[in-house]
Write an enzyme that holds these catalytic residues in place. Structure first.
Site, PDB file in Angstrom:
ATOM      1  N   CYS A  86       4.328   1.254   0.841  1.00 59.89           N
ATOM      2  CA  CYS A  86       4.665   0.123   1.694  1.00 59.89           C
ATOM      3  C   CYS A  86       6.184   0.042   1.789  1.00 59.89           C
ATOM      4  CB  CYS A  86       4.068  -1.181   1.169  1.00 59.89           C
ATOM      5  SG  CYS A  86       4.743  -1.732  -0.417  1.00 59.89           S
ATOM      6  N   ASP A  87       6.701  -0.990   2.402  1.00 62.23           N
ATOM      7  CA  ASP A  87       8.143  -1.093   2.595  1.00 62.23           C
ATOM      8  C   ASP A  87       8.897  -1.100   1.277  1.00 62.23           C
ATOM      9  OD1 ASP A  87       8.667  -0.902   5.238  1.00 62.23           O
ATOM     10  OD2 ASP A  87       8.531  -3.040   5.661  1.00 62.23           O
TER      11      ASP A  87
END
Length: 549
Positions: free
Chosen positions: A461-462
């Site tokens: 994810c980020d």
């Protein structure tokens, strides 16, 4: 043939502030463990700490507290080899132990932030130059230089990146290492000197101004008014710029001086979110009412505050309740002197407890009181709002809550596993979510199964910390229950994918970025990390591969 609806992406100043806040958070959050370590050392070994000379429990651990906490007379204690410095005492000056507390807050924490910021901008090379440059800023000031690290670190890395572009592709073979090392070293030296003489005084002035503003708010009892900004900003995911850009640096300075800081609790207090969810539990309607009890556990004990944002968006008037509750909590801490020793991240009651106990049992009780007061005030105000509109809500109940979840994800700029799980608690969305998942990227996975042996699975994810960690935990448990051995399941930020993963799982809108970072891996897209039917298919694929080995 399936069609995908594209949500309108938010734009303008709000997105700019949100991205800036995400960048600041990216420098702070990976280093939270270091802040916690410093907080515990401070809590235990300073004179007012658990084992200090003025321990509230009478647990003085001499001379360890004087050595680790700093300030102990080296001549009297006689511990050989430890770092000492000239120390001012009641009977004059003496050589006192430096200890860990002051060194960590002055050097270690800012340098970690600088290195992380530099790596975000320009990898390991940027991190090294950023660390060198910020060392000049640190030595050029007499206060912990967190703001300087958060600005000078990324700036130094960006300058390094621009410098490398000048001779990119122009270095003769065999001289690359020589040029790279000397250019980074010389640039780092220059930036450190500039940081000492130019940036140091500037950042010192900025810190003084921000500290003066906070001091003015405290002096005139206006600190609770910050909730008017903070609580709506949280719902719109704009709080990181305020929390990590202002409250955390100033709070750490305040904690270093007085042992605790109220600033750590302005945004992290879980009370307002708890009160709002309780109000929806008792007075809400439809899917919001049904899902609120489960959301309480995730928000209050897990510290994932984003779980309550859709409830506020579904009923925007309840933001007034959040403001009232937040202000009540801040007022309680301001009146009774409550605060945290170090930042509570995530903002769960468990993290808040660990960060509050260091200032003594009395402080812990005050902090608990602030959480309770914030929750009660939010509950009462939100309850009145929900009761007043209950008939209209029952008549209009339908897609409102699901739309609020979608709006929350749009505000955040990406999907969230916590919000995805929340969506799946609404019966009207369960089937649609599963259909979207199955129709997504499994076709690409099937085409790769025969040629790609899967031994390493990475959820990306980020940030690589929150939602991906939960998804990795879910799949790890499924693989364990299936009796499959030799397969690792981890989580990471997309930017940190290094090509070692055999299978990468991302949320739909992040898959293209993950493919660009690790094109050789099998890529699986999901709607949410907590509840995807693709996990069972991944488990079956891996099981089949390992059975045929």
């Amino acid at each position: 043939m399936t069609t995908a609806s594209t949500a309108k992406k938010p734009g303008g100043a709000r997105v700019a502030v949100q991205r800036f806040g995400t960048f600041l958070s990216g420098m702070i959050m990976p280093n939270i463990a270091a802040f916690i370590a410093w907080g515990f050392i401070t809590m235990l070994f300073i004179p007012a700490g658990f084992f200090g000379a003025n321990s509230p429990f009478g647990w003085h651990w001499a001379p360890v507290a004087e050595i680790i906490g700093g300030g102990g007379d080296a001549a009297a204690i006689g511990w050989p080899g430890a770092m000492t410095a000239l120390t001012e005492g009641t009977d004059g000056t003496y050589q006192g132990y430096v200890g860990l507390v002051s060194v960590m807050i002055t050097y270690l924490l800012p340098l970690l932030i600088a290195n992380t910021g530099g790596r975000i901008v320009y990898g390991a090379r940027g991190g090294v130059v950023a660390t060198i440059a910020v060392m000049g800023v640190i030595v050029g000031t007499n206060i912990p230089m967190f703001l300087g690290a958060m600005i000078m670190g990324p700036l130094a890395a960006w300058i390094t990146k621009q410098m490398d572009r000048i001779w990119d592709g122009k270095i003769r073979p065999g001289f690359e290492m020589l040029v790279n090392n000397f250019s980074a070293g010389i640039l780092g030296m220059i930036l450190a000197i500039v940081g000492f003489f130019a940036f140091g005084p500037v950042f010192l002035g900025i810190s003084a101004v921000l500290g003066g503003i906070v001091g003015w708010l405290v002096q005139f009892n206006l600190l609770p008014l910050l909730s008017i900004i903070v609580e709506p900003a949280k719902v719109l995911f704009l709080n990181n710029a305020i929390n990590h850009g202002v409250f955390t640096p100033l709070g750490i300075e305040q904690a270093a001086e007085s042992g605790k800081s109220i600033l750590f609790l302005i945004e992290a207090n879980p009370g307002p979110g708890l009160g709002l969810l309780l109000a929806f539990t008792f007075f809400g309607v439809g899917a919001a009412k049904a899902s609120a009890p489960g959301a309480i556990i995730i928000q209050f004990f897990g510290g994932i505050h984003e779980i309550y944002f859709p409830y506020a968006l579904a009923k925007p008037m309840t933001i007034l309740a959040l403001i009232a509750g937040g202000a009540a909590g801040v007022t309680t801490n301001m009146i009774f002197g409550g605060g945290l020793v170090f930042p509570a991240a995530p903002g769960s009651i468990i993290a808040v407890t660990a960060a509050a106990i260091g200032a003594g049992p009395g402080n812990l009780l005050v902090v608990y009181l602030s959480v309770i007061v914030a929750a009660v005030v939010t509950f009462l105000v939100a309850g009145v709002i929900l009761r007043a509109s209950r008939k209209r809500d029952l008549a209009a109940e339908g897609d409102t809550f699901a739309a609020a979840i979608d709006q929350t994800e749009a505000n955040k700029g990406k999907e969230s596993s916590a919000l995805g799980a929340l969506r799946n608690r609404s019966s009207s969305d369960v089937t649609a979510s599963a259909d979207r998942d199955v129709e997504g990227a499994l076709g690409g996975l099937e085409g790769s199964v025969a040629t790609k042996q899967v031994n390493a699975i990475v959820f990306a994810c980020d940030a690589g910390m929150g939602s991906s960690a939960m998804g990795a935990s879910v799949l790890r448990n499924k693989i364990k229950k299936a009796g499959i051995e030799g397969v690792t399941v981890t989580n990471a930020a997309i930017a940190n994918l290094d090509g070692t993963a055999d299978l990468v799982i991302t949320q739909n809108q992040l898959t293209d970025r993950a493919k660009a970072q690790n094109p050789e891996a099998i890529h699986v897209s999901v709607d949410n990390f907590m509840n995807s039917p693709k996990y069972d298919e991944v488990v079956e694929m891996v099981r089949a591969q390992h059975e045929t080995k």
